[in-house]
Design a protein around this motif. Structure first.
Motif, short mmCIF file in Angstrom:
data_model
loop_
_atom_site.label_atom_id
_atom_site.label_comp_id
_atom_site.label_asym_id
_atom_site.label_seq_id
_atom_site.Cartn_x
_atom_site.Cartn_y
_atom_site.Cartn_z
N UNK A 1 23.63 -7.33 25.11
CA UNK A 1 23.38 -8.20 26.39
C UNK A 1 22.42 -7.77 27.30
N UNK A 2 21.59 -8.50 28.06
CA UNK A 2 20.83 -8.24 29.21
C UNK A 2 21.20 -9.15 30.46
N UNK A 3 21.22 -8.53 31.64
CA UNK A 3 21.51 -9.48 32.76
C UNK A 3 20.10 -9.32 33.46
N UNK A 4 19.76 -10.26 33.90
CA UNK A 4 18.37 -10.58 34.55
C UNK A 4 18.67 -10.98 36.06
N UNK A 5 17.93 -10.11 36.92
CA UNK A 5 18.46 -10.17 38.36
C UNK A 5 17.10 -10.35 39.11
N UNK A 6 16.96 -11.47 39.81
CA UNK A 6 15.52 -11.73 40.45
C UNK A 6 15.62 -11.17 41.88
N UNK A 7 14.80 -11.35 42.68
CA UNK A 7 14.59 -10.79 43.98
C UNK A 7 15.69 -11.54 45.03
N UNK A 8 15.90 -12.78 44.69
CA UNK A 8 16.99 -13.45 45.55
C UNK A 8 18.61 -12.88 45.19
N UNK A 9 18.64 -12.31 44.08
CA UNK A 9 19.95 -11.82 43.63
C UNK A 9 20.66 -12.66 42.73
N UNK A 10 20.09 -13.71 42.22
CA UNK A 10 20.64 -14.56 40.91
C UNK A 10 20.54 -13.80 39.91
N UNK A 11 21.81 -14.13 39.13
CA UNK A 11 21.64 -13.45 37.93
C UNK A 11 22.02 -14.30 36.47
N UNK A 12 20.98 -13.95 35.72
CA UNK A 12 21.07 -15.03 34.31
C UNK A 12 21.16 -13.92 33.22
N UNK A 13 22.00 -14.31 32.56
CA UNK A 13 22.66 -13.42 31.16
C UNK A 13 22.07 -13.75 29.67
#
Length: 183
Positions: free
Chosen positions: A127-139
């Motif tokens: 699994x990978x969790x991608x967190x952008x600068x705004x704090x949104x998480x996509x998995x």
């Protein structure tokens, strides 16, 4: 899910170009994440870490939950049953920064043990969790066996898929009190 939005397409492209997890992380997991196991079989202790076996010194030593191996000096947790094969599954994670995202990479590690054999290990990123600068998480994760009644049923041969951002709401079942049925 197939990537549909621009963010999902970007994350899918970036995920494919990520460097593989370093071997140092796998060796760290083998040494620190897993427990050290021992088993008592036919009046002998077996260390499932270093392949050492010895006879117990005292009768009460066989009833202990933990025992110390005389060869590797490891604190062994004793198995409560006598089997031929032993398996342990543990998870670990690494944190990377890649293309403006924080990437939490979750690794599923398997340890296969057998008496009189050294343990073997298998590691796979699941699994990978991608967190952008705004704090949104996509998995993103690999698929699992849907109709399995156990966990850790990853399908290792399949590629990563985007997980939905928000899971659809399930229909709510109204809370009804149970009424007695006349007989």
């Amino acid at each position: 899910m197939i990537p549909k939005t621009t963010i999902e397409k970007e994350i899918t492209r970036l995920s494919a170009s990520l460097a593989p997890i370093q071997a140092q992380v796998h060796t760290w997991a083998e040494k620190t994440v897993f427990l050290k196991w021992g088993v008592l079989s036919r009046g002998k202790f077996y260390c499932l870490e270093c392949n050492h076996s010895w006879k117990p010194d005292h009768a009460n030593e066989a009833c202990a939950k933990f025992i110390k191996c005389k060869a590797c000096a490891g604190k062994l947790k004793m198995q409560d049953c006598n089997r031929v094969y032993f398996k342990e599954i543990e998870y670990s994670a690494t944190l990377d920064v890649y293309a403006g995202y924080q990437v939490v990479r979750i690794i599923c590690s398997h340890k296969h043990m057998k008496k009189n054999c050294l343990p073997s290990y298998f590691h796979k990123e699941v699994m990978q969790h991608w967190i952008n600068v705004q704090g949104e998480v996509r998995s993103m994760s690999i698929s699992t066996n849907v109709f399995s009644h156990t966990y850790d049923q990853w399908q290792y041969s399949l590629p990563f898929w985007n997980s939905p951002k928000k899971f659809p709401k399930l229909p709510q079942i109204p809370n009804q009190s149970l009424q007695s049925v006349p007989q």
